[in-house]
Design a protein around this motif. Structure first.
Motif: not given
Length: 518
Positions: A366-379
């Motif tokens: 399950k995606p969490d906040f810290e991981g979502l904040s690290r998604l550079k390519i997706v961003t």
């Protein structure tokens, strides 16, 4: 004799009133616009001659209808389909030209320095007070307020969008995305692709997110508001393409009756949810960590702190903010997601790169906040999607007094129209590859990509930047990450490329994609 004098006096008063109102109408419909036209031309701006009442509206509507009737190729300029009349005006009369939206001249603003000044000085360049009262039926709230009232509402609403509060909303994002993905998993067979029009599902998913995060309620409870707001938007857009005749909203037409009916239903539904929540809070229940709970708590604190209800929002104002949550929050994210998926179909190499990043950060967890904040390519992909398909193709401001906008000397009472879609595709700003999907532009952030210019404005800019942008971006990251964990996707042969504006930019014929389970 006295009766005779009274009749004469009454007749003179009626005549004076008639002359006064006739003059006002003539001034609004002809003398005022002609005076502004002369002033704009004297100051070096070009545009079409003013036509009584309608200005350029007939030609503008005709160009939109014609553009909407023909799909385009992926290599075509989408601005030509979304803002054809404005684009033609720029090509014919230059970047700082003017067009007529009825009796109102609108100066096209495309220079990043001009945009920066307009966005920075929000007390000088204010939101347009739309001549048609129909627009008020859609949503007012923070987006349409000015000066002290805007500052008050912004202060009360701000706590709801702090990063810490958004963290608490991730379970609602996850739950809504999970329901959509479970539905897809049920209908997509193993080891073969299956066509799904993802657009209605993304709309439903984002409306459910808003229902859960705004009201803590299920989609089924919030669905009524969502569907009614969608219908209202279509009526408002339709009316906006013609001149508003003062008083016409009171005519008992079928459309007017339906619009008032929708407004009543929306008000009643939201008021019922608010009343239920206020009763619970008065009974000592802890306020919930949803937008409404945070908003009501923040409002109560503001009233208690100053000892006066004048410092808070009324129930009606809270309802308007809720309507805005629904409309702006749902629309922004659903259009961002649908165009992101379409672009990832067109550029499968970026879909692969994004999936690799998501699996590296989360695996199948399950995606969490810290991981979502690290998604550079997706961003990077989301930012480039916002550049190519900004939620609003254009927006307006107005100046109540005469202003000097750098080299532009503008009289009071003109509209300033910023065609976002044109600015985002301007080769002078973004380079010769401006029409191409290149997420690497944002590898070092927005400031580097724009060379410090105000040329990337999907969420507006400056003091009035969209309060919900972090909310929208976090929701979009969660949805894209979860879709990439479960599926690969490509465009269906039945997909027709036809972006068009219903306030925000929608895919006219949906988004049929071929989905395959991983």
């Amino acid at each position: 004799m006295e009766i005779f004098y009274n009749i004469i006096t009454a007749a003179i008063c009626v005549a004076i009133l008639l002359v006064y109102h006739t003059w006002r109408v003539l001034n609004w419909a002809w003398f005022g616009p002609k005076k502004l036209e002369k002033c704009l031309r004297q100051r070096g701006l070009k545009g079409n001659p003013y036509k009584l009442l309608y200005g350029d509206l007939n030609e503008l509507t005709k160009s939109l209808v014609e553009a909407k009737s023909k799909p385009i190729n992926f290599s075509d300029d989408i601005a030509q389909r979304l803002i054809p009349f404005f684009l033609d005006s720029i090509n014919k009369n230059g970047k700082s030209s003017f067009v007529w939206l009825g009796p109102y001249p609108a100066v096209l603003i495309t220079d990043p320095e001009h945009i920066k000044e307009i966005m920075t000085k929000s007390y000088v360049y204010q939101k347009q007070t739309h001549p048609s009262p129909y627009t008020k039926l859609l949503a007012q709230g923070l987006v349409s307020l000015e000066e002290d009232k805007w500052a008050k509402h912004r202060k009360i609403i701000n706590p709801a969008f702090h990063v810490e509060k958004i963290k608490h909303m991730l379970p609602a994002f996850y739950e809504s995305c999970s329901e959509m993905i479970s539905k897809w998993e049920e209908i997509v067979p193993m080891e073969t692709s299956f066509e799904i029009d993802v657009w209605p599902d993304l709309q439903k998913m984002t409306s459910e997110v808003i229902s859960r995060t705004a009201f803590g309620s299920s989609y089924e409870e919030g669905r009524i508001v969502f569907e009614l707001q969608q219908e209202q938007a279509e009526y408002v857009i339709e009316i906006g393409r013609s001149i508003y005749i003062p008083g016409s909203r009171f005519l008992p037409t079928k459309r007017n009756k339906r619009m008032l009916e929708i407004e009543k239903q929306v008000q009643t539904t939201i008021r019922r949810i608010i009343d239920k929540r206020l009763k619970a809070m008065e009974a000592g229940e802890t306020s919930k960590d949803d937008l409404l709970g945070i908003l009501l708590e923040s409002n109560m604190k503001e009233i208690q702190q100053h000892g006066s209800k004048d410092f808070g929002m009324t129930t009606k104002e809270v309802i308007e903010e809720c309507k805005l949550f629904y409309f702006a929050g749902q629309e922004t994210t659903s259009v961002l997601l649908v165009w992101t998926m379409i672009l990832l179909c067109l550029h499968p190499e970026w879909q692969v790169r994004a999936r690799e990043e998501v699996l590296q950060v989360f695996g199948n967890e399950k995606p969490d906040f810290e991981g979502l904040s690290r998604l550079k390519i997706v961003t990077m992909i989301l930012l480039e999607t916002l550049r190519l398909f900004p939620p609003l193709p254009a927006f307006t401001r107005t100046n109540k007094e005469e202003v000097k906008l750098r080299e532009l000397h503008l009289p009071a009472g003109v509209l300033l129209l910023v065609p976002t879609i044109y600015v985002h595709y301007d080769k002078e700003i973004w380079g010769e590859d401006a029409q191409e999907f290149k997420p690497e532009r944002f590898s070092e952030g927005v400031s580097k990509a724009t060379k410090g210019q105000v040329s990337f404005i999907p969420f507006s800019w400056g003091p009035r930047v969209c309060i919900g942008q972090n909310f929208a971006m976090m929701e979009a990251k969660m949805a894209i990450a979860m879709i990439l964990q479960k599926f690969t996707f490509e465009l269906s042969p039945s997909y027709t490329h036809a972006p068009f504006a219903v306030v925000t930019i929608h895919p006219q014929y949906g988004a049929p994609l071929l989905m395959r389970k991983l």
